[in-house]
Design a protein around this motif. Structure first.
Motif, PDB file in Angstrom:
ATOM      1  N   ALA A  98    -131.371 -36.188-101.138  1.00  0.00           N
ATOM      2  CA  ALA A  98    -132.187 -37.154-101.879  1.00  0.00           C
ATOM      3  C   ALA A  98    -132.449 -38.414-101.066  1.00  0.00           C
ATOM      4  O   ALA A  98    -133.509 -39.048-101.200  1.00  0.00           O
ATOM      5  CB  ALA A  98    -131.502 -37.514-103.193  1.00  0.00           C
ATOM      6  N   ALA A  99    -131.509 -38.788-100.193  1.00  0.00           N
ATOM      7  CA  ALA A  99    -131.649 -40.024 -99.422  1.00  0.00           C
ATOM      8  C   ALA A  99    -132.311 -39.805 -98.065  1.00  0.00           C
ATOM      9  O   ALA A  99    -132.967 -40.707 -97.537  1.00  0.00           O
ATOM     10  CB  ALA A  99    -130.274 -40.668 -99.218  1.00  0.00           C
ATOM     11  N   ALA A 100    -132.154 -38.609 -97.491  1.00  0.00           N
ATOM     12  CA  ALA A 100    -132.640 -38.363 -96.127  1.00  0.00           C
ATOM     13  C   ALA A 100    -134.148 -38.538 -95.969  1.00  0.00           C
ATOM     14  O   ALA A 100    -134.591 -39.127 -94.977  1.00  0.00           O
ATOM     15  CB  ALA A 100    -132.206 -36.969 -95.671  1.00  0.00           C
ATOM     16  N   PRO A 101    -134.997 -38.039 -96.900  1.00  0.00           N
ATOM     17  CA  PRO A 101    -136.442 -38.214 -96.699  1.00  0.00           C
ATOM     18  C   PRO A 101    -136.870 -39.671 -96.560  1.00  0.00           C
ATOM     19  O   PRO A 101    -137.794 -39.979 -95.793  1.00  0.00           O
ATOM     20  CB  PRO A 101    -137.052 -37.569 -97.953  1.00  0.00           C
ATOM     21  CG  PRO A 101    -136.040 -36.572 -98.396  1.00  0.00           C
ATOM     22  CD  PRO A 101    -134.715 -37.196 -98.078  1.00  0.00           C
ATOM     23  N   VAL A 102    -136.201 -40.572 -97.282  1.00  0.00           N
ATOM     24  CA  VAL A 102    -136.546 -41.994 -97.178  1.00  0.00           C
ATOM     25  C   VAL A 102    -136.265 -42.504 -95.771  1.00  0.00           C
ATOM     26  O   VAL A 102    -137.113 -43.164 -95.143  1.00  0.00           O
ATOM     27  CB  VAL A 102    -135.756 -42.808 -98.222  1.00  0.00           C
ATOM     28  CG1 VAL A 102    -136.048 -44.297 -98.065  1.00  0.00           C
ATOM     29  CG2 VAL A 102    -136.089 -42.346 -99.628  1.00  0.00           C
ATOM     30  N   SER A 103    -135.090 -42.189 -95.246  1.00  0.00           N
ATOM     31  CA  SER A 103    -134.726 -42.657 -93.909  1.00  0.00           C
ATOM     32  C   SER A 103    -135.580 -42.006 -92.836  1.00  0.00           C
ATOM     33  O   SER A 103    -135.974 -42.659 -91.854  1.00  0.00           O
ATOM     34  CB  SER A 103    -133.242 -42.373 -93.642  1.00  0.00           C
ATOM     35  OG  SER A 103    -132.425 -43.107 -94.531  1.00  0.00           O
ATOM     36  N   PHE A 104    -135.888 -40.712 -92.994  1.00  0.00           N
ATOM     37  CA  PHE A 104    -136.711 -40.020 -91.994  1.00  0.00           C
ATOM     38  C   PHE A 104    -138.115 -40.614 -91.937  1.00  0.00           C
ATOM     39  O   PHE A 104    -138.671 -40.822 -90.851  1.00  0.00           O
ATOM     40  CB  PHE A 104    -136.787 -38.530 -92.314  1.00  0.00           C
ATOM     41  CG  PHE A 104    -135.493 -37.797 -92.094  1.00  0.00           C
ATOM     42  CD1 PHE A 104    -134.472 -38.365 -91.356  1.00  0.00           C
ATOM     43  CD2 PHE A 104    -135.285 -36.535 -92.628  1.00  0.00           C
ATOM     44  CE1 PHE A 104    -133.266 -37.718 -91.155  1.00  0.00           C
ATOM     45  CE2 PHE A 104    -134.095 -35.866 -92.432  1.00  0.00           C
ATOM     46  CZ  PHE A 104    -133.080 -36.454 -91.693  1.00  0.00           C
ATOM     47  N   GLN A 105    -138.704 -40.880 -93.097  1.00  0.00           N
ATOM     48  CA  GLN A 105    -140.043 -41.475 -93.117  1.00  0.00           C
ATOM     49  C   GLN A 105    -140.022 -42.880 -92.528  1.00  0.00           C
ATOM     50  O   GLN A 105    -140.951 -43.280 -91.802  1.00  0.00           O
ATOM     51  CB  GLN A 105    -140.570 -41.514 -94.555  1.00  0.00           C
ATOM     52  CG  GLN A 105    -140.851 -40.146 -95.151  1.00  0.00           C
ATOM     53  CD  GLN A 105    -141.295 -40.224 -96.600  1.00  0.00           C
ATOM     54  OE1 GLN A 105    -142.361 -40.737 -96.907  1.00  0.00           O
ATOM     55  NE2 GLN A 105    -140.473 -39.722 -97.504  1.00  0.00           N
ATOM     56  N   LEU A 106    -138.969 -43.635 -92.824  1.00  0.00           N
ATOM     57  CA  LEU A 106    -138.847 -44.985 -92.285  1.00  0.00           C
ATOM     58  C   LEU A 106    -138.701 -44.947 -90.767  1.00  0.00           C
ATOM     59  O   LEU A 106    -139.337 -45.725 -90.047  1.00  0.00           O
ATOM     60  CB  LEU A 106    -137.643 -45.682 -92.917  1.00  0.00           C
ATOM     61  CG  LEU A 106    -137.504 -47.184 -92.683  1.00  0.00           C
ATOM     62  CD1 LEU A 106    -138.655 -47.936 -93.335  1.00  0.00           C
ATOM     63  CD2 LEU A 106    -136.166 -47.683 -93.246  1.00  0.00           C
TER      64      LEU A 106
END
Length: 318
Positions: A98-106
């Motif tokens: 749930a948290a990884a996509p946010v960090s990857f996009q950032l």
């Protein structure tokens, strides 16, 4: 190439095991008892029930010796089981996914912004070497490099609120195309931009002394054509290498940026896990971070021969 990639993976696996062993040892011996922390934060006098604490610790397997706990974790990991959070009981995989996509996009947005801004600025500074424009760009890069993300984030947020009170505070996550992501991307890209500007400037200055550049200029080729056709490609080789290596800087900076701007990514999850001594979550994020750094370095090694065929010839001659 396939053999080279497999060799890199073979080297990476023991390196990751050593990193995970070190992180597990730090969490085991220095971070405190997660079960006791849960009870200390609970209301009432439940924190003073040692029998219940010991029972929960035994059910979670935390009463076993260190090496046994680490061995069981690696065994479960090989079977695709990241375990459950010690504090919330949720699946670690569900929390990380749930948290990884946010960090990857950032991180991806930061790399793109860094390349788009830093490479042209570095070329402009080198083509105007020892002029006021060169000194201004280089001085600005050094200034950005000196500002850590945990300082730049709050300062820019306060400045935005004071100077533009009609604009909403850029807090929270609404996707990579949300206007609130602009300020976090800028803050996260400060140090990478400074690094790539300096790297590009140094590479361009080195290429400017090559014979093919002097020949093109002697033939009367326009300066813009010389820069884009004759200078840019050899400059991209060291710059792309550096872009892959700045992944470490972005991963470190993302922790503070996500906290300041309320982004539900891996950085924020890392701080929560460290605060609660949540071993499974800490180790899962460590594994993902190690994989990201390894994957970026491997991608750079694969792209390097494509940008500079001489590197491929040197690799074959070994």
């Amino acid at each position: 190439m396939l053999r080279y990639v497999l060799t890199r993976f073979a080297i990476w696996i023991p390196s990751v095991l050593i990193v995970m062993l070190a992180v597990y040892a730090l969490a085991f011996y220095g971070a405190g008892d997660p079960i006791k922390l849960i009870f200390l934060r609970a209301p009432g006098d439940v924190a003073y029930n040692p029998e219940r604490i010991e029972a929960i610790r035994e059910s979670a397997g935390l009463n076993k010796p260190f090496i046994v706990q680490f061995g069981l974790y690696i065994w479960n990991l090989l079977h695709g089981q990241f375990g459950n959070s010690l504090t919330s009981g949720r699946s670690v995989w569900a929390m990380v996914s749930a948290a990884a996509p946010v960090s990857f996009q950032l991180a991806l947005g930061s790399i793109i912004l860094t390349a788009v801004v830093a490479i042209p600025l570095g070329m402009i500074a080198a083509l105007n070497q020892n002029t006021r424009l060169d000194y201004t760009i280089l001085g600005s890069a050094l200034f950005l490099w000196a500002i850590p993300a945990y300082v730049a984030g709050p300062l820019l947020m306060v400045a935005l609120i004071v100077l533009l009170p009609m604009i909403k505070v850029p807090y929270g996550w609404g996707g990579v195309f949300d206007v609130r992501i602009i300020l976090p991307l800028i803050v996260l890209s400060f140090q990478p931009i400074a690094l790539i500007v300096r790297q590009t400037r140094a590479a361009v200055i080195e290429v400017l002394s090559e014979d093919f550049v002097r020949t093109a200029r002697a033939k009367g080729v326009p300066e813009i054509v010389v820069a884009l056709r004759h200078i840019l490609r050899p400059v991209l080789t060291p710059v792309v290498t550096q872009l892959g290596l700045i992944m470490i800087t972005i991963v470190n900076g993302a922790i503070f940026v996500e906290l300041v701007f309320g982004l539900p990514g891996l950085g924020r999850l890392t701080v929560q896990a460290l605060t609660n001594s949540d071993y499974p979550v800490i180790l899962a994020i460590t594994l993902i971070g190690s994989f990201l750094v390894m994957a970026s370095n491997l991608l750079v090694d694969v792209l390097y021969p494509l940008l500079d065929p001489r590197a491929n010839d040197a690799r074959r001659s070994r």
